[in-house]
Design a protein around this motif. Structure first.
Motif, PDB file in Angstrom:
ATOM      1  N   HIS A 195       0.838  -1.240  -0.091  1.00 36.61           N
ATOM      2  CA  HIS A 195       0.053   0.052  -0.150  1.00 36.61           C
ATOM      3  C   HIS A 195       0.874   1.075   0.013  1.00 36.61           C
ATOM      4  N   LYS A 200      -1.965  -2.813  -5.038  1.00 33.65           N
ATOM      5  CA  LYS A 200      -3.090  -3.714  -4.332  1.00 33.65           C
ATOM      6  C   LYS A 200      -2.841  -5.192  -4.386  1.00 33.65           C
ATOM      7  N   ASP A 222      -6.881  -6.869  -0.844  1.00 31.79           N
ATOM      8  CA  ASP A 222      -7.824  -5.839  -1.777  1.00 31.79           C
ATOM      9  C   ASP A 222      -8.665  -6.508  -2.666  1.00 31.79           C
TER      10      ASP A 222
END
Length: 244
Positions: A195, A200, A222
């Motif tokens: 992040h 992701k 994610d």
């Protein structure tokens, strides 16, 4: 705190419900919350790009031999669904162009770019169909990846990595937007590193095994790349409704 939303990426469509890599499996995936559809890129003898996982036509169509040895007009006559169920008889092997037209406004696209795919032709098609900003790409062949990022530096790349060191290897070559990893290898440290770098985390849960679906949710991925959205979506919804 409400559970996070996890983007569902379908591997060959919802292929337990309908024949893989067809419009039917795509529709089934969309029905169960998929926001990304994987397309497997393979080229016919005359350069038309098709959505087919295998190098050969034998397993998922009534054709025989390599797709690369057949003309597009002949591929278009094949049945890509009766092997799965007569309920879907007549589903064709779709071209990538047709798939992109069909998915416009419905979902984003994950391109699994197979060896032998002409990179310039793929880039041209993606731009022409308006998916440059609504897609990402994965290459098993590192040489193809390097060619791609030279020709289309603005498009998004997915890499596979089991730890931060391997992810750093790929970061030295390209700027990944997504990283695919086995759910049991997702750590807080790995997720925070991703992040921090705008990447992701996508958990890999392909094939028919659904035993790790809950782990994907618990690990706060994610995204998840899977075959069974009809099993995963109810689990995620239950967690979200529970409010934690």
């Amino acid at each position: 705190m409400a559970a996070q939303n996890i983007e569902i990426v379908v591997h060959r469509g919802a292929n337990a419900l309908a024949p893989e890599n067809t419009i039917a499996s795509t529709d089934s995936a969309l029905k169960y919350g998929a926001t990304w559809i994987e397309l497997d890129i393979r080229k016919s003898k005359d350069g038309v790009l098709f959505n087919l996982h295998d190098e050969t036509l034998d397993r998922t169509t009534n054709g025989k031999g390599r797709l690369a040895d057949m003309l597009a007009k002949d591929v278009g006559k094949l049945d890509a669904s009766s092997w799965f169920s007569l309920l879907y008889q007549g589903e064709p092997v779709p071209t990538i162009a047709y798939m992109l037209d069909y998915l416009k406004g419905k979902a984003k696209v994950f391109f699994d770019v197979k060896r032998g795919t002409p990179i310039p032709a793929l880039i041209h098609l993606v731009r022409e169909k308006g998916f440059a900003d609504n897609s990402f790409f994965w290459f098993a062949d590192e040489g193809m990846l390097r060619e791609f990022i030279t020709l289309a530096p603005e498009m998004k790349i997915k890499v596979n990595a089991g730890d931060i060191d391997r992810l750093k290897y790929w970061q030295a070559i390209c700027k990944p937007s997504f990283v695919e990893i086995a759910p049991e290898k997702i750590t807080d440290k790995f997720r925070k590193y991703c992040h921090k770098h705008g990447i992701k985390v996508m958990a890999a849960c392909q094939e028919d095994d659904t035993s790790q679906f809950q782990l994907v949710i618990d690990k706060q991925a994610d995204m998840v790349n899977l075959d069974r959205p009809e099993v995963f979506q109810p689990l995620l919804t239950k967690k979200q409704n529970a409010g934690y």
